[in-house]
Design a protein around this motif. Structure first.
Motif, PDB file in Angstrom:
ATOM      1  N   SER A   4       0.835  -1.190   0.000  1.00 36.50           N
ATOM      2  CA  SER A   4       0.000   0.000   0.000  1.00 36.50           C
ATOM      3  C   SER A   4       0.873   1.244   0.000  1.00 36.50           C
ATOM      4  CB  SER A   4      -0.920  -0.003   1.221  1.00 36.50           C
ATOM      5  OG  SER A   4      -0.134  -0.056   2.402  1.00 36.50           O
ATOM      6  N   TYR A  14      -3.747   3.775  -1.986  1.00 40.20           N
ATOM      7  CA  TYR A  14      -3.872   2.723  -3.000  1.00 40.20           C
ATOM      8  C   TYR A  14      -3.318   1.416  -2.450  1.00 40.20           C
ATOM      9  CZ  TYR A  14       1.094   3.558  -3.727  1.00 40.20           C
ATOM     10  OH  TYR A  14       2.450   3.700  -3.517  1.00 40.20           O
ATOM     11  N   LYS A  51      -5.512  -0.715  -7.127  1.00 37.29           N
ATOM     12  CA  LYS A  51      -6.802  -0.066  -6.847  1.00 37.29           C
ATOM     13  C   LYS A  51      -6.610   1.087  -5.865  1.00 37.29           C
ATOM     14  CE  LYS A  51      -8.353  -3.067  -3.110  1.00 37.29           C
ATOM     15  NZ  LYS A  51      -8.940  -4.344  -2.815  1.00 37.29           N
ATOM     16  N   PHE A  52      -7.413   2.137  -6.084  1.00 36.29           N
ATOM     17  CA  PHE A  52      -7.454   3.242  -5.134  1.00 36.29           C
ATOM     18  C   PHE A  52      -8.320   2.833  -3.944  1.00 36.29           C
ATOM     19  CE2 PHE A  52      -6.525   5.848  -8.972  1.00 36.29           C
ATOM     20  CZ  PHE A  52      -5.392   6.481  -8.494  1.00 36.29           C
ATOM     21  N   THR A  53      -7.915   3.224  -2.742  1.00 35.25           N
ATOM     22  CA  THR A  53      -8.668   2.851  -1.543  1.00 35.25           C
ATOM     23  C   THR A  53      -9.032   4.062  -0.688  1.00 35.25           C
ATOM     24  OG1 THR A  53      -6.601   2.456  -0.361  1.00 35.25           O
ATOM     25  CG2 THR A  53      -7.617   0.552  -1.422  1.00 35.25           C
TER      26      THR A  53
END
Ligand SMILES: [Zn+2]
Ligand SMILES: [Zn+2]
Length: 135
Positions: A4, A14, A51-53
């Motif tokens: 991350s 991300y 992926k964006f988080t």
């Protein structure tokens, strides 16, 4: 294995899985202007592995050297560019220092050094390319 990272203020976050496709220093003019330094350290992960988080990014779109769109994703608050979406290759080049951990980081090559500023100190021990390697 999941890794991350995020922007300087922590709002944009991300996650990536798997191994990077590649990782390299880019000395193109766009990267110099974006970083304020001589290069961008980009760690490449495919769209499927990224992926964006966190918070929604702002996006600045420019044309890459191929002529295809490059979408720069940056934090609306702190302004750090977390990654760029290289649409022609279906991967993200992620800001290397934005990762929370660095054990997987090891630049494999330098590209677009023909555009490097005269004060740049080019790396040794890794392949260096004037533009983008064809293979
Ligand atoms: Zn931020
Ligand atoms: Zn570049």
């Amino acid at each position: 294995m999941t890794k991350s990272g995020g922007c300087q203020c922590g709002k944009v976050r991300y996650e990536v899985t798997g191994e990077p496709m590649n990782q390299m220093f880019c000395y193109c003019t766009d990267c110099q202007q974006r970083t304020g330094g001589d290069k961008w350290f980009g760690v490449w992960y495919s769209h499927d592995n990224f992926k964006f988080t966190g918070a929604e990014t702002k996006v600045f779109t420019r044309k890459g050297s191929s002529g295809a769109d490059v979408h720069n994703h940056y934090c609306p608050d702190c302004g750090v560019t977390v990654c760029a979406d290289i649409t022609i290759g279906k991967f993200f080049t992620i800001n290397g220092p934005s990762f929370d951990t660095d054990e997987h980081l090891s630049p494999k090559m330098a590209i677009f050094t023909a555009s490097a500023p005269k004060w740049a100190v080019l790396p040794t021990g890794i392949p260096v390319f004037d533009t983008f390697p064809s293979s």
